[in-house]
Motif scaffolding. Structure first.
Motif, PDB file in Angstrom:
ATOM      1  N   TYR A  76       5.597  -8.083   2.038  1.00 54.30           N
ATOM      2  CA  TYR A  76       5.352  -8.456   0.641  1.00 54.30           C
ATOM      3  C   TYR A  76       3.860  -8.661   0.402  1.00 54.30           C
ATOM      4  O   TYR A  76       3.423  -9.695  -0.105  1.00 54.30           O
ATOM      5  CB  TYR A  76       6.149  -9.723   0.296  1.00 54.30           C
ATOM      6  N   SER A  77       3.075  -7.652   0.757  1.00 57.22           N
ATOM      7  CA  SER A  77       1.624  -7.788   0.630  1.00 57.22           C
ATOM      8  C   SER A  77       1.179  -7.888  -0.821  1.00 57.22           C
ATOM      9  O   SER A  77       0.064  -8.337  -1.100  1.00 57.22           O
ATOM     10  CB  SER A  77       0.919  -6.615   1.320  1.00 57.22           C
ATOM     11  N   SER A  78       2.044  -7.487  -1.767  1.00 52.96           N
ATOM     12  CA  SER A  78       1.678  -7.599  -3.183  1.00 52.96           C
ATOM     13  C   SER A  78       1.503  -9.052  -3.612  1.00 52.96           C
ATOM     14  O   SER A  78       0.866  -9.330  -4.631  1.00 52.96           O
ATOM     15  CB  SER A  78       2.744  -6.939  -4.061  1.00 52.96           C
ATOM     16  N   LEU A  79       2.055  -9.982  -2.832  1.00 56.58           N
ATOM     17  CA  LEU A  79       1.923 -11.403  -3.164  1.00 56.58           C
ATOM     18  C   LEU A  79       0.642 -12.021  -2.623  1.00 56.58           C
ATOM     19  O   LEU A  79       0.275 -13.129  -3.017  1.00 56.58           O
ATOM     20  CB  LEU A  79       3.120 -12.187  -2.613  1.00 56.58           C
ATOM     21  N   THR A  80      -0.036 -11.318  -1.732  1.00 56.17           N
ATOM     22  CA  THR A  80      -1.128 -11.974  -1.009  1.00 56.17           C
ATOM     23  C   THR A  80      -2.325 -12.296  -1.904  1.00 56.17           C
ATOM     24  O   THR A  80      -3.014 -13.289  -1.668  1.00 56.17           O
ATOM     25  CB  THR A  80      -1.595 -11.124   0.180  1.00 56.17           C
ATOM     26  N   ALA A  81      -2.580 -11.483  -2.913  1.00 56.88           N
ATOM     27  CA  ALA A  81      -3.711 -11.793  -3.804  1.00 56.88           C
ATOM     28  C   ALA A  81      -3.475 -13.118  -4.519  1.00 56.88           C
ATOM     29  O   ALA A  81      -4.405 -13.926  -4.667  1.00 56.88           O
ATOM     30  CB  ALA A  81      -3.909 -10.670  -4.816  1.00 56.88           C
ATOM     31  N   MET A 121      15.046   9.905   8.475  1.00 57.55           N
ATOM     32  CA  MET A 121      14.104   8.852   8.117  1.00 57.55           C
ATOM     33  C   MET A 121      12.943   9.464   7.339  1.00 57.55           C
ATOM     34  O   MET A 121      12.277  10.388   7.817  1.00 57.55           O
ATOM     35  CB  MET A 121      13.565   8.160   9.384  1.00 57.55           C
ATOM     36  N   GLU A 122      12.679   8.990   6.135  1.00 62.25           N
ATOM     37  CA  GLU A 122      11.541   9.486   5.372  1.00 62.25           C
ATOM     38  C   GLU A 122      10.260   8.889   5.947  1.00 62.25           C
ATOM     39  O   GLU A 122      10.182   7.711   6.247  1.00 62.25           O
ATOM     40  CB  GLU A 122      11.656   9.109   3.901  1.00 62.25           C
ATOM     41  N   HIS A 123       9.250   9.734   6.107  1.00 60.23           N
ATOM     42  CA  HIS A 123       7.977   9.240   6.623  1.00 60.23           C
ATOM     43  C   HIS A 123       6.954   9.201   5.494  1.00 60.23           C
ATOM     44  O   HIS A 123       7.190   9.705   4.384  1.00 60.23           O
ATOM     45  CB  HIS A 123       7.493  10.094   7.794  1.00 60.23           C
ATOM     46  N   VAL A 124       5.805   8.605   5.788  1.00 60.93           N
ATOM     47  CA  VAL A 124       4.786   8.422   4.761  1.00 60.93           C
ATOM     48  C   VAL A 124       4.318   9.759   4.193  1.00 60.93           C
ATOM     49  O   VAL A 124       4.043   9.883   3.000  1.00 60.93           O
ATOM     50  CB  VAL A 124       3.600   7.611   5.323  1.00 60.93           C
ATOM     51  N   GLY A 125       4.257  10.771   5.045  1.00 60.95           N
ATOM     52  CA  GLY A 125       3.822  12.080   4.584  1.00 60.95           C
ATOM     53  C   GLY A 125       4.682  12.627   3.465  1.00 60.95           C
ATOM     54  O   GLY A 125       4.166  13.259   2.519  1.00 60.95           O
ATOM     55  N   GLN A 126       5.990  12.407   3.549  1.00 57.33           N
ATOM     56  CA  GLN A 126       6.877  12.871   2.488  1.00 57.33           C
ATOM     57  C   GLN A 126       6.603  12.126   1.188  1.00 57.33           C
ATOM     58  O   GLN A 126       6.624  12.717   0.100  1.00 57.33           O
ATOM     59  CB  GLN A 126       8.329  12.683   2.926  1.00 57.33           C
ATOM     60  N   ALA A 127       6.344  10.801   1.293  1.00 53.54           N
ATOM     61  CA  ALA A 127       6.015  10.019   0.100  1.00 53.54           C
ATOM     62  C   ALA A 127       4.690  10.483  -0.505  1.00 53.54           C
ATOM     63  O   ALA A 127       4.541  10.571  -1.726  1.00 53.54           O
ATOM     64  CB  ALA A 127       5.948   8.534   0.444  1.00 53.54           C
ATOM     65  N   ILE A 128       3.725  10.810   0.359  1.00 58.87           N
ATOM     66  CA  ILE A 128       2.438  11.304  -0.128  1.00 58.87           C
ATOM     67  C   ILE A 128       2.623  12.626  -0.868  1.00 58.87           C
ATOM     68  O   ILE A 128       2.064  12.837  -1.952  1.00 58.87           O
ATOM     69  CB  ILE A 128       1.442  11.459   1.038  1.00 58.87           C
ATOM     70  N   ALA A 129       3.416  13.516  -0.294  1.00 61.84           N
ATOM     71  CA  ALA A 129       3.649  14.809  -0.940  1.00 61.84           C
ATOM     72  C   ALA A 129       4.279  14.627  -2.317  1.00 61.84           C
ATOM     73  O   ALA A 129       3.892  15.293  -3.291  1.00 61.84           O
ATOM     74  CB  ALA A 129       4.532  15.682  -0.054  1.00 61.84           C
ATOM     75  N   SER A 130       5.245  13.717  -2.411  1.00 61.16           N
ATOM     76  CA  SER A 130       5.908  13.476  -3.693  1.00 61.16           C
ATOM     77  C   SER A 130       4.930  12.925  -4.718  1.00 61.16           C
ATOM     78  O   SER A 130       4.875  13.387  -5.868  1.00 61.16           O
ATOM     79  CB  SER A 130       7.077  12.501  -3.505  1.00 61.16           C
ATOM     80  N   GLY A 184      -5.844   3.603   7.763  1.00 59.34           N
ATOM     81  CA  GLY A 184      -7.004   4.022   6.994  1.00 59.34           C
ATOM     82  C   GLY A 184      -6.703   5.229   6.122  1.00 59.34           C
ATOM     83  O   GLY A 184      -7.158   5.318   4.970  1.00 59.34           O
ATOM     84  N   PHE A 185      -5.943   6.159   6.657  1.00 67.48           N
ATOM     85  CA  PHE A 185      -5.543   7.342   5.894  1.00 67.48           C
ATOM     86  C   PHE A 185      -4.680   6.937   4.710  1.00 67.48           C
ATOM     87  O   PHE A 185      -4.888   7.416   3.578  1.00 67.48           O
ATOM     88  CB  PHE A 185      -4.789   8.302   6.814  1.00 67.48           C
ATOM     89  N   VAL A 186      -3.719   6.057   4.936  1.00 68.96           N
ATOM     90  CA  VAL A 186      -2.846   5.595   3.853  1.00 68.96           C
ATOM     91  C   VAL A 186      -3.663   4.933   2.751  1.00 68.96           C
ATOM     92  O   VAL A 186      -3.448   5.179   1.559  1.00 68.96           O
ATOM     93  CB  VAL A 186      -1.778   4.629   4.390  1.00 68.96           C
ATOM     94  N   ALA A 187      -4.619   4.094   3.137  1.00 64.81           N
ATOM     95  CA  ALA A 187      -5.450   3.404   2.142  1.00 64.81           C
ATOM     96  C   ALA A 187      -6.246   4.396   1.312  1.00 64.81           C
ATOM     97  O   ALA A 187      -6.319   4.279   0.082  1.00 64.81           O
ATOM     98  CB  ALA A 187      -6.387   2.421   2.843  1.00 64.81           C
ATOM     99  N   ALA A 188      -6.848   5.383   1.968  1.00 61.95           N
ATOM    100  CA  ALA A 188      -7.671   6.353   1.254  1.00 61.95           C
ATOM    101  C   ALA A 188      -6.837   7.222   0.321  1.00 61.95           C
ATOM    102  O   ALA A 188      -7.222   7.479  -0.825  1.00 61.95           O
ATOM    103  CB  ALA A 188      -8.432   7.223   2.256  1.00 61.95           C
ATOM    104  N   VAL A 189      -5.684   7.666   0.794  1.00 60.10           N
ATOM    105  CA  VAL A 189      -4.836   8.527  -0.022  1.00 60.10           C
ATOM    106  C   VAL A 189      -4.233   7.738  -1.181  1.00 60.10           C
ATOM    107  O   VAL A 189      -4.131   8.242  -2.306  1.00 60.10           O
ATOM    108  CB  VAL A 189      -3.745   9.176   0.854  1.00 60.10           C
ATOM    109  N   ALA A 190      -3.839   6.500  -0.925  1.00 59.28           N
ATOM    110  CA  ALA A 190      -3.293   5.665  -2.000  1.00 59.28           C
ATOM    111  C   ALA A 190      -4.331   5.472  -3.100  1.00 59.28           C
ATOM    112  O   ALA A 190      -4.009   5.536  -4.297  1.00 59.28           O
ATOM    113  CB  ALA A 190      -2.845   4.317  -1.444  1.00 59.28           C
ATOM    114  N   ALA A 191      -5.579   5.231  -2.699  1.00 60.40           N
ATOM    115  CA  ALA A 191      -6.644   5.074  -3.690  1.00 60.40           C
ATOM    116  C   ALA A 191      -6.851   6.369  -4.470  1.00 60.40           C
ATOM    117  O   ALA A 191      -7.036   6.349  -5.697  1.00 60.40           O
ATOM    118  CB  ALA A 191      -7.941   4.654  -3.005  1.00 60.40           C
ATOM    119  N   ASP A 230       1.697   0.134  -0.483  1.00 63.43           N
ATOM    120  CA  ASP A 230       3.080  -0.210  -0.163  1.00 63.43           C
ATOM    121  C   ASP A 230       4.056   0.840  -0.680  1.00 63.43           C
ATOM    122  O   ASP A 230       5.122   1.061  -0.105  1.00 63.43           O
ATOM    123  CB  ASP A 230       3.446  -1.578  -0.753  1.00 63.43           C
ATOM    124  N   ARG A 231       3.710   1.480  -1.786  1.00 62.21           N
ATOM    125  CA  ARG A 231       4.590   2.501  -2.357  1.00 62.21           C
ATOM    126  C   ARG A 231       4.716   3.695  -1.416  1.00 62.21           C
ATOM    127  O   ARG A 231       5.787   4.305  -1.305  1.00 62.21           O
ATOM    128  CB  ARG A 231       4.053   2.935  -3.717  1.00 62.21           C
TER     129      ARG A 231
END
Length: 391
Positions: free
Chosen positions: A170-175, A1-10, A46-53, A60-61
């Protein structure tokens, strides 16, 4: 199972950043960046939000949502394509012939009941037709009061649509949904739906790391609540809970606790969890949020112990209860108790299985449990298989 950390590293490597540079941009420690990328620590929201920014990508990515394979296991997601079409039409929605006002309200009640009982797929299937019928009702209204009633129900339908999109990933639709909610709310005298929209938009901003802007929207919304009816008190209490989570996500513990104190005062005389304006506000929800604040900005061990000791009200919405046990699992994991974390995840599964299978934090916590356990237990492997996320 890929975790968020692997996606962040990529994504970090694609951006040409070192771990030290990402730590500086996201205002998190280098040691935490390393631990999350290696899977030794779960990535908090919170970590995901900060790193994504910092990486300039959508959260979501990094989380891999929506979980299309998991959603497909239960068959096609009815209503999603139709809702996308409604949102794409914007102010030019093609209306449908509306049924009677009581039938429209019954349809809305069915949607809200489905959401309350963790049947989000059912709510999504019902929403597009209901929204088109409400546009038809507004167009055919013979009096101002009939038109206002149609727009009021439409506001509630858009609130439900935002909720469904978030839960299904599908949070991309919420705006887009919130833009339509703002438009519908401008057609009625009741400011409470405009307040509801501000609070929901603050959640969206929080997911993108914009906690200061989110807090301004929370406070603006609280100032707009006009009176002291039961619904307005519930909305005011809900707004304080939203403010508490946003402040905690911004690591402002004192401010978060202040919001909790205000919410607790409002909830003190209540004997139930109110669903007016679909706020799910009440004494139980206040204590759930108090634990969440402690988890986000305080002491995870205290959050774990206090959360485990809570007796959730029977009338609490199933997804709200499920989210509490998901948070409790993360708190136990952060406290070095992976076995207790798995117990909490199973409580979330029992009370809100649909939401639990689709929430990103559950997969992160599961991976953290697997990393912390020396030997993967049968119960852990069984949960992973049910989740559709093999270890």
């Amino acid at each position: 199972m890929e975790h968020v950390g692997q996606a962040i590293a990529s994504e970090r490597k694609i951006a040409g950043l070192s771990q030290r540079q990402l730590a500086a941009r996201s205002n998190y420690s280098l040691s935490l960046i390393k631990a999350v990328e290696q899977g030794r620590e779960p990535a908090s929201p919170g970590f995901v939000a900060a790193v994504a920014a910092a990486l300039r990508v959508d959260p979501d990515r990094l989380q891999g949502t929506p979980y299309l394979e998991t959603l497909a296991e239960d068959g096609p997601l009815e209503g999603l394509a139709e809702l996308r079409a409604v949102l794409a039409e914007g102010s030019y929605v093609q209306p449908l012939e509306p049924p009677s006002r009581p039938e429209l309200r019954a349809s809305l009640a069915a949607v809200e009941a489905a959401l309350h009982n963790d049947r989000t797929r059912r709510a999504m299937a019902l929403l597009p037709t209901l929204i088109r019928q409400l546009y038809g009702a507004a167009a055919q209204a013979r009096t101002d009061s009939e038109r206002a009633e149609a727009y009021e129900i439409l506001c509630a339908a858009y609130v439900a649509a935002e909720n469904a999109c978030c839960r299904l990933g599908y949070s991309s639709l919420t705006a887009l949904v919130l833009d339509r909610l703002d438009w519908a709310a401008s057609h009625i005298d009741d400011t409470c739906y405009a307040v509801r929209s501000l609070m929901k938009r603050s959640r969206l901003l929080m997911a993108h790391g914009s906690t200061e802007v989110a807090l301004t929207l929370v406070d603006r919304g609280l100032d707009m609540v006009p009176g002291d009816s039961e619904g307005e008190r519930a909305l005011r209490g809900y707004g304080n809970l939203r403010g508490a989570i946003v402040a905690a996500r911004g690591l402002r513990l004192d401010l978060a606790e202040n919001y909790i104190d205000h919410a607790r005062q409002i909830a003190a005389p209540m004997k139930h969890e109110s669903n007016l304006y679909t706020t799910d506000f009440g004494p139980g929800n206040v204590e759930v949020h108090a634990c969440a604040v402690e988890l986000e900005a305080g002491d995870p061990s205290k959050a774990a112990k206090d959360g485990a000791a809570l007796h959730l009200p029977a009338d609490m919405a199933a997804p709200r209860a499920g989210h509490h046990w998901q948070d409790n699992a993360r708190a136990w994991l952060m406290s070095g108790k992976p076995d207790k974390a798995l117990v909490a995840l199973n409580k979330a599964r029992a009370v809100a299985p649909q939401q639990t299978r689709l929430h990103p934090a559950v997969r992160e916590t599961l991976h953290g449990i697997a990393a912390a356990q020396r030997r993967q237990s049968d119960s852990l492997l069984g949960f992973a298989a049910w989740l559709g996320a093999p270890l």
